[in-house]
Design an enzyme around this catalytic site. Structure first.
Site, PDB file in Angstrom:
ATOM      1  N   CYS A 228       0.929  -0.995  -0.130  1.00 16.76           N
ATOM      2  CA  CYS A 228       0.095  -0.119   0.164  1.00 16.76           C
ATOM      3  C   CYS A 228       0.863   1.182  -0.063  1.00 16.76           C
ATOM      4  O   CYS A 228       1.652   1.580   1.216  1.00 16.76           O
ATOM      5  CB  CYS A 228      -0.900   0.128   1.402  1.00 16.76           C
ATOM      6  SG  CYS A 228      -2.088   1.378   1.329  1.00 16.76           S
TER       7      CYS A 228
ATOM      8  N   GLU B  13      -3.489   0.843  -6.128  1.00 16.33           N
ATOM      9  CA  GLU B  13      -2.522  -0.004  -6.381  1.00 16.33           C
ATOM     10  C   GLU B  13      -2.324  -0.202  -7.944  1.00 16.33           C
ATOM     11  O   GLU B  13      -3.582  -0.017  -8.694  1.00 16.33           O
ATOM     12  CB  GLU B  13      -3.137  -1.490  -5.849  1.00 16.33           C
ATOM     13  CG  GLU B  13      -1.999  -2.609  -5.899  1.00 16.33           C
ATOM     14  CD  GLU B  13      -0.587  -2.288  -4.999  1.00 16.33           C
ATOM     15  OE1 GLU B  13       0.237  -1.645  -5.488  1.00 16.33           O
ATOM     16  OE2 GLU B  13      -0.607  -2.172  -3.800  1.00 16.33           O
TER      17      GLU B  13
END
Length: 335
Positions: free
Chosen positions: A2, A127
């Site tokens: 992340c 992402e």
């Protein structure tokens, strides 16, 4: 992993969105600690600051450990034992912490065993999927209900706006060797990606789904480390949609960062049920907020090429970007 998030709610609405019930069953909102430091953003990266929840007992020893506070902390954990005078001299990246090594690595083990657990808040995270022609970014978040289309008023008992993504984190407090202000920093714990998002990336943040999981993670006085770490696992309760490569640069900080796109499309993208919820949420967060302070939302920049007029609101911009009709873009990947 992340490495980029969005958290665009203003400070007041963020506090309302984090309402909870304490040990006695009373509905409460966490108190902000230095709320003036918080800055909403559609594109937060490591070394920037972001909002986290933690137990008040970390700041006040005689406090009820189930009581929560909100703080703006820097992303990228600096261990309390770090001896150099500049935290930017950390020799390794601590923005993410792997769940399988967090009780082994010295950067995290000490803080975790001392109960320094926090919940990192975001609208969702970005992402990137590796493709032959480059990387395709996605925005990943909790499924939203129709209630998210209206935030309600300050006096409403329950928050009706966007459901924040709640990620498990570890924090620490570093004091400069020569003295000075204490620096609070955090890392986001990561796990193997769930089946639905593994095609995008093989890692994902450890997401705490529901207030009971949040309560157990934060209440370090009642829930020991050995029990709390059982909460750290992948979740399937997330959805996602592709977004523009505009988000690739952390300097870009506008609603376009999280606006749904249609892969392969070169022009405007049609709105979807999911994007309409997002559009309404963004509009209300700007225009329906109890306080219209200048720092409640990010400043729009001239980099947003889809905005011909600087007077347009974020909702106007998204309406132009999204269009009016279309098929759902937000989805779960089928097996």
């Amino acid at each position: 992993m992340c490495g980029r998030t969005a958290c665009s709610l203003g400070a007041d609405n963020l506090r309302r969105a984090c309402a909870y019930r304490d040990r006695r069953g009373r509905r409460r909102q966490p108190e902000w600690i230095q709320a003036e430091r918080y800055r909403p953003s559609y594109n937060k990266g490591p070394q920037s600051s972001g909002p986290v929840l933690l137990s008040r007992r970390h700041l006040q020893q005689d406090a009820d450990s189930s009581e929560r506070v909100l703080m703006d902390m820097r992303w990228g954990l600096v261990p309390s034992w770090f001896k150099k005078d500049d935290p930017s001299k950390m020799p390794f990246n601590t923005s993410n912490c792997r769940s399988d090594t967090m009780l082994k690595k010295s950067s995290y083990k000490g803080a975790l065993l001392k109960g320094k657990r926090c919940v990192v808040l975001a609208d969702g995270f970005y992402e990137w999927q590796q493709q032959s022609g480059g990387k395709q970014p996605y925005f990943i978040y909790f499924p939203q209900t129709k209630d998210a289309m209206a935030e309600g008023k300050e006096g409403d008992e329950e928050w009706k706006g966007w459901r924040l993504l709640t990620m498990a984190g570890i924090f620490d407090c570093w004091e400069p060797p020569a003295g000075g202000e204490m620096l609070y920093t955090y890392t986001i714990i990561t796990v193997d990606a769930s089946k639905d998002v593994s095609f995008i990336h093989h890692r994902m943040p450890a997401i705490l789904d529901g207030d009971e999981a949040i309560r157990k993670w934060l209440d370090f006085a009642e829930v020991p480390t050995q029990e709390a770490v059982k909460l750290i696992q992948p979740t399937e309760n997330i959805i996602f949609h592709p977004v523009s490569t505009f988000v690739n640069s952390v300097r870009n900080n506008t609603p376009e960062c999280l606006a749904p796109i249609e892969l392969g499309a070169k022009k405007e993208v049609k709105a979807t049920p999911s994007s309409k919820v997002m559009l309404s949420w963004l509009k209300n967060s700007q225009e329906g907020s109890p306080q219209k302070k200048e720092n409640d939302l990010p400043r729009w920049t001239s980099q947003f090429v889809h905005s011909p007029s600087p007077k347009k609101t974020s909702a106007d911009i998204l309406q132009q970007w999204l269009g009016k009709e279309g098929e759902p873009a937000a989805k779960k990947r089928k097996a």
